[in-house]
Design a protein around this motif. Sequence first.
Motif, PDB file in Angstrom:
ATOM      1  N   ILE A  95       0.847  -1.188   0.000  1.00 32.58           N
ATOM      2  CA  ILE A  95       0.000   0.000   0.000  1.00 32.58           C
ATOM      3  C   ILE A  95       0.882   1.238   0.000  1.00 32.58           C
ATOM      4  N   LYS A  96       0.505   2.229  -0.804  1.00 37.07           N
ATOM      5  CA  LYS A  96       1.242   3.478  -0.848  1.00 37.07           C
ATOM      6  C   LYS A  96       0.375   4.587  -0.265  1.00 37.07           C
ATOM      7  N   ILE A 120       5.491   5.089   2.065  1.00 39.52           N
ATOM      8  CA  ILE A 120       4.965   6.372   2.529  1.00 39.52           C
ATOM      9  C   ILE A 120       5.682   7.524   1.847  1.00 39.52           C
ATOM     10  N   GLU A 121       4.898   8.489   1.396  1.00 43.45           N
ATOM     11  CA  GLU A 121       5.454   9.769   0.969  1.00 43.45           C
ATOM     12  C   GLU A 121       4.956  10.808   1.973  1.00 43.45           C
ATOM     13  N   PHE A 122       5.885  11.427   2.671  1.00 36.94           N
ATOM     14  CA  PHE A 122       5.550  12.350   3.749  1.00 36.94           C
ATOM     15  C   PHE A 122       5.831  13.775   3.309  1.00 36.94           C
ATOM     16  N   LEU A 123       4.780  14.576   3.224  1.00 39.80           N
ATOM     17  CA  LEU A 123       4.902  15.974   2.806  1.00 39.80           C
ATOM     18  C   LEU A 123       5.062  16.843   4.045  1.00 39.80           C
ATOM     19  N   ASN A 164      15.780  10.452   4.898  1.00 39.79           N
ATOM     20  CA  ASN A 164      16.737   9.342   4.792  1.00 39.79           C
ATOM     21  C   ASN A 164      16.830   8.485   6.054  1.00 39.79           C
ATOM     22  N   LYS A 165      15.882   8.651   6.984  1.00 45.16           N
ATOM     23  CA  LYS A 165      15.935   7.864   8.219  1.00 45.16           C
ATOM     24  C   LYS A 165      15.280   6.501   8.043  1.00 45.16           C
ATOM     25  N   TYR A 166      14.260   6.422   7.186  1.00 40.30           N
ATOM     26  CA  TYR A 166      13.517   5.175   7.003  1.00 40.30           C
ATOM     27  C   TYR A 166      13.529   4.795   5.527  1.00 40.30           C
ATOM     28  N   SER A 167      13.772   3.518   5.261  1.00 41.89           N
ATOM     29  CA  SER A 167      13.884   3.054   3.875  1.00 41.89           C
ATOM     30  C   SER A 167      12.563   3.095   3.124  1.00 41.89           C
ATOM     31  N   ASN A 168      11.448   2.997   3.844  1.00 43.25           N
ATOM     32  CA  ASN A 168      10.138   2.968   3.173  1.00 43.25           C
ATOM     33  C   ASN A 168       9.395   4.297   3.276  1.00 43.25           C
ATOM     34  N   ILE A 169      10.100   5.368   3.664  1.00 44.00           N
ATOM     35  CA  ILE A 169       9.474   6.690   3.751  1.00 44.00           C
ATOM     36  C   ILE A 169      10.265   7.690   2.899  1.00 44.00           C
ATOM     37  N   LYS A 170       9.571   8.292   1.960  1.00 44.66           N
ATOM     38  CA  LYS A 170      10.167   9.337   1.137  1.00 44.66           C
ATOM     39  C   LYS A 170       9.718  10.694   1.675  1.00 44.66           C
TER      40      LYS A 170
END
Length: 393
Positions: free
Chosen positions: A3-4, A31-34, A44-50
């Motif tokens: 899930i994205k 996850i894309e976090f705005l 760059n702290k979490y591999s699955n969070i941009k």
Amino acid sequence: MGIKVSIIYPVEPSYIIGLLDGLSKVPDLQIEFLGSDRSEIVRNKYSNIKFINIRGSQDPNTPFLNKLLRIFKFYLQLFKYVLLSDTQIYHLHFPNKFLFLDFIIINLILKIRSKKLVYTAHNIDYNLRDKKQNLYKTLIFKIHYKIVDKIIVHNRHSYRILLKTYPFTYNKVSIIRIGLNIVAAKTNLSKTEARRMLDIKPTAKVLLFFGGINPYKGLEILIQALANIVKVDRNYLLLIVGSPRDKEYFNKVLHLIEYLNLKEYVKGFYQFIPDDEIEKYFSASDCCVLPYKYIFQSGVHVLSYSFGLPIIASDIGSFKEEDIIEGITGFTFQAGNILDLTSKIQFYFNSKLFDNLDNNRDNIINWAKEIYSWDKIGLNTYNIYKEVIEYER
């Protein structure tokens, strides 16, 4: 297939960073976090969070024209993002100042693009604070709550109020707690060292009021209770730590302290406290007092628990119902009742909770880590995401 999710309109870093930390542990979630400059810590702290810095600086001292330009750039980037992003779910938090744009226009664009919307309602009464705009805001939120697919609240009190105000949300609402503060630095600073840093005598009985100074937080009630207490015990000190949010109210507070001859019993730090300086105030204190007149959720009580500091709070919202175990993590008093607050403070300093405070701090921290775990919160939030995706299928 995972899930994205896009998380936009982020709230204070102490909440959103905890949520991201919990969500980061879910393996099939992207996850894309705005965020903004204040949340650069997640880059760059979490591999699955941009991390996408869409908001930039939030400096309130920025010149007016620069603020306008900043707002324009933000919405330009936001519209571009919602029109082009391939994310499946948008997780929304607080809006900006433009409710119609944030909660109607953008949400409708997202629904036209067949996106699923999850909204965390941190404060149910957000739309009821300004009486002059009550009808307008109520209408905006009514439409907003009809558009979104799922609504998250933080406690049973908020759940009941939301259903009473907007009954049609019944099938949309889930309760997920706020987690412990993981942003404030913790170095195991001792009470002795913290008091030395703040110039507080070792034998003082220290009460802490922490957070933005607003009328609804009832600081004047605590000050009047303090006036009662020092008549029989002059060894008390009230730490007021936080920035004034209402100048008129703050001036009334200062006047009340002077009028009641309490200057020697009050130590004020009337400013925003950076995350790396929070610890000394909680370490130096004997309890945190929350004399709020009304509240739907509070970040201060979980911040206090993260340092193992007991709480004395008014019996409103979720404090009495969910967040405070009497005699174990703190005490509650009748909201607005100065004499009851006076009595509860005196009772606390004669209780086993205070007598064995060093050990009880550890007990509170361990209890809170279990109750307010971001790992659990992240998993529960992920289950909400799965629910809205599976419902579509």
